[in-house]
Scaffold this motif. Sequence first.
Motif, mmCIF file in Angstrom:
data_model
loop_
_atom_site.group_PDB
_atom_site.id
_atom_site.type_symbol
_atom_site.label_atom_id
_atom_site.label_comp_id
_atom_site.label_asym_id
_atom_site.label_seq_id
_atom_site.Cartn_x
_atom_site.Cartn_y
_atom_site.Cartn_z
ATOM 1 N N ALA A 44 0.839 -1.210 0.000
ATOM 2 C CA ALA A 44 0.000 0.000 0.000
ATOM 3 C C ALA A 44 0.870 1.255 0.000
ATOM 4 N N ARG A 45 1.933 1.248 0.781
ATOM 5 C CA ARG A 45 2.839 2.411 0.804
ATOM 6 C C ARG A 45 3.443 2.667 -0.579
ATOM 7 N N GLU A 46 3.768 1.588 -1.281
ATOM 8 C CA GLU A 46 4.404 1.722 -2.593
ATOM 9 C C GLU A 46 3.429 2.180 -3.676
ATOM 10 N N LYS A 47 2.181 1.687 -3.618
ATOM 11 C CA LYS A 47 1.250 1.890 -4.733
ATOM 12 C C LYS A 47 0.285 3.058 -4.558
ATOM 13 N N LEU A 48 0.009 3.456 -3.305
ATOM 14 C CA LEU A 48 -1.012 4.487 -3.089
ATOM 15 C C LEU A 48 -0.731 5.811 -3.805
ATOM 16 N N PRO A 49 0.491 6.340 -3.769
ATOM 17 C CA PRO A 49 0.731 7.607 -4.486
ATOM 18 C C PRO A 49 0.393 7.509 -5.969
ATOM 19 N N GLU A 50 0.720 6.383 -6.585
ATOM 20 C CA GLU A 50 0.418 6.183 -8.008
ATOM 21 C C GLU A 50 -1.086 6.108 -8.244
ATOM 22 N N ILE A 51 -1.782 5.346 -7.393
ATOM 23 C CA ILE A 51 -3.240 5.224 -7.520
ATOM 24 C C ILE A 51 -3.905 6.588 -7.331
ATOM 25 N N ALA A 52 -3.415 7.358 -6.352
ATOM 26 C CA ALA A 52 -3.997 8.676 -6.072
ATOM 27 C C ALA A 52 -3.851 9.624 -7.256
ATOM 28 N N LYS A 53 -2.698 9.588 -7.917
ATOM 29 C CA LYS A 53 -2.458 10.474 -9.060
ATOM 30 C C LYS A 53 -3.409 10.175 -10.213
ATOM 31 N N LEU A 54 -3.830 8.905 -10.340
ATOM 32 C CA LEU A 54 -4.679 8.504 -11.458
ATOM 33 C C LEU A 54 -6.165 8.508 -11.113
ATOM 34 N N LEU A 61 0.221 12.016 3.910
ATOM 35 C CA LEU A 61 0.577 13.438 3.945
ATOM 36 C C LEU A 61 1.235 13.864 2.636
ATOM 37 N N GLN A 62 1.977 12.952 2.029
ATOM 38 C CA GLN A 62 2.588 13.227 0.719
ATOM 39 C C GLN A 62 1.506 13.435 -0.334
ATOM 40 N N ILE A 63 0.474 12.604 -0.292
ATOM 41 C CA ILE A 63 -0.645 12.741 -1.235
ATOM 42 C C ILE A 63 -1.374 14.062 -1.003
ATOM 43 N N ILE A 64 -1.571 14.418 0.270
ATOM 44 C CA ILE A 64 -2.264 15.656 0.630
ATOM 45 C C ILE A 64 -1.573 16.882 0.051
ATOM 46 N N CYS A 65 -0.247 16.838 0.005
ATOM 47 C CA CYS A 65 0.520 18.002 -0.445
ATOM 48 C C CYS A 65 0.523 18.180 -1.965
ATOM 49 N N GLU A 66 -0.053 17.220 -2.712
ATOM 50 C CA GLU A 66 -0.189 17.412 -4.156
ATOM 51 C C GLU A 66 -1.089 18.627 -4.408
ATOM 52 N N LYS A 67 -0.724 19.455 -5.352
ATOM 53 C CA LYS A 67 -1.372 20.756 -5.546
ATOM 54 C C LYS A 67 -2.890 20.663 -5.666
ATOM 55 N N ASP A 68 -3.391 19.793 -6.556
ATOM 56 C CA ASP A 68 -4.842 19.682 -6.777
ATOM 57 C C ASP A 68 -5.563 19.200 -5.519
ATOM 58 N N PRO A 73 2.186 22.170 5.702
ATOM 59 C CA PRO A 73 2.012 23.629 5.574
ATOM 60 C C PRO A 73 0.963 24.050 4.543
ATOM 61 N N ILE A 74 0.110 23.118 4.080
ATOM 62 C CA ILE A 74 -0.790 23.460 2.967
ATOM 63 C C ILE A 74 -1.843 24.496 3.349
ATOM 64 N N LEU A 75 -2.119 24.651 4.647
ATOM 65 C CA LEU A 75 -3.142 25.618 5.072
ATOM 66 C C LEU A 75 -2.562 26.965 5.468
ATOM 67 N N SER A 82 -8.308 21.304 -3.173
ATOM 68 C CA SER A 82 -9.649 20.750 -2.935
ATOM 69 C C SER A 82 -9.934 20.633 -1.443
ATOM 70 N N LEU A 83 -8.930 20.234 -0.670
ATOM 71 C CA LEU A 83 -9.108 20.109 0.775
ATOM 72 C C LEU A 83 -9.368 21.466 1.417
ATOM 73 N N ARG A 84 -8.660 22.490 0.973
ATOM 74 C CA ARG A 84 -8.877 23.840 1.516
ATOM 75 C C ARG A 84 -10.298 24.321 1.227
ATOM 76 N N ARG A 85 -10.741 24.080 -0.011
ATOM 77 C CA ARG A 85 -12.106 24.507 -0.366
ATOM 78 C C ARG A 85 -13.140 23.756 0.464
ATOM 79 N N LYS A 86 -12.902 22.482 0.689
ATOM 80 C CA LYS A 86 -13.854 21.675 1.450
ATOM 81 C C LYS A 86 -13.924 22.131 2.901
ATOM 82 N N LEU A 87 -12.781 22.482 3.470
ATOM 83 C CA LEU A 87 -12.762 22.984 4.846
ATOM 84 C C LEU A 87 -13.636 24.230 4.992
#
Length: 341
Positions: free
Chosen positions: A128-138, A170-177, A205-207, A181-186
């Motif tokens: 899961a650690r290896e594949k999640l960033p790739e799955i998230a991007k797609l 947290l790495q996925i969260i820091c992706e720009k898109d 530091p995204i917020l 989206s998280l800021r808007r949802k908050l």
Amino acid sequence: MQQLKMMEEKVILAVKDFANSINSGSKVVADMSALVDVTSQLSLSSFDYWERFIRTEFSSALRESTPPKWKLWSKPKELTTWLDLISWDGYKREKALRALSGGAPNTFFFSLAVRRLNDWVPQVREAAREKLPEIAKLTDPKCVVEALCITLSNWNSWGRIKEEDKQILLQIICEKDIAESLRRKLISSASGPMPSLFSQLGRTPILDENLEEIARLAIQPSVRAKAYRSLFEGRIVWMEGRKWEWTDIRYCEGRVRPIVGERKLDIKIPILDFLELSSTDRSSIVRRVSAEILIRELGKIEAVIAKELANKFASDKSHPVSERGKFAKRKLEEMASVNDS
């Protein structure tokens, strides 16, 4: 109860259709369109229940579905599907994570992948650690954000997730898109676990650049209060987890102690301007934070302005706010008395 029963029947039907399509002899892929449609309607707040329910029904449906006659003597290639992520077999869960390509079809299936970070098999967590960033991007960012909102609000209750697993999210969260989206949802969400989400997002530091906007515009008062407090205190705090602490081991007495983490903010604000702004907020939760900060900063604010704010809080309709205002007035009187003497 009736609504739950109807949804269960829809899920069972979709799962059976999917299981039959696996055994249909198709040489391409199994048809999971009905399953995607029905899982898109499921509430993520009941995710644990639906994951167990679908696992059980899928396992049963695979046993009951009849393969075509030619399969009795031929051995077609075994299909790996998204539902293998919740297989009873840890080897299958790991294989599914490593074999699946492309993004998750909806929020539910992305959540299935995320939850493998809390899997009871170490090799599955590693996959899961290896594949999640790739799955998230797609995956559609909206699906990723919806899944992360629930995950970040609950991951402190996950007993097997490690710090390196959290870093992947947290790495996925820091992706720009995703971050946007998280800021808007908050800001725009009128319900849901937004206050705890705000705290957990504070690990990154995204917020930071949007804290003032969140303090002014967030729909949920608790989110505005947390944003104001973070700006006033120059830090964001979050719950790391809970730890059992003995208070008297002789009598087997103890308590669960919260473990809190924090990150300093490199943000300087005009405290007086923000006190004025927060003191007029429509929610007493925010005004109470404002009154607490006034008490803390009494010695640094001009006496006339401090007295004006203290009087405003003292006459507030909310009892917790007015009590703090009255306390601030007493402190100001004491300070004035000391200065006169």
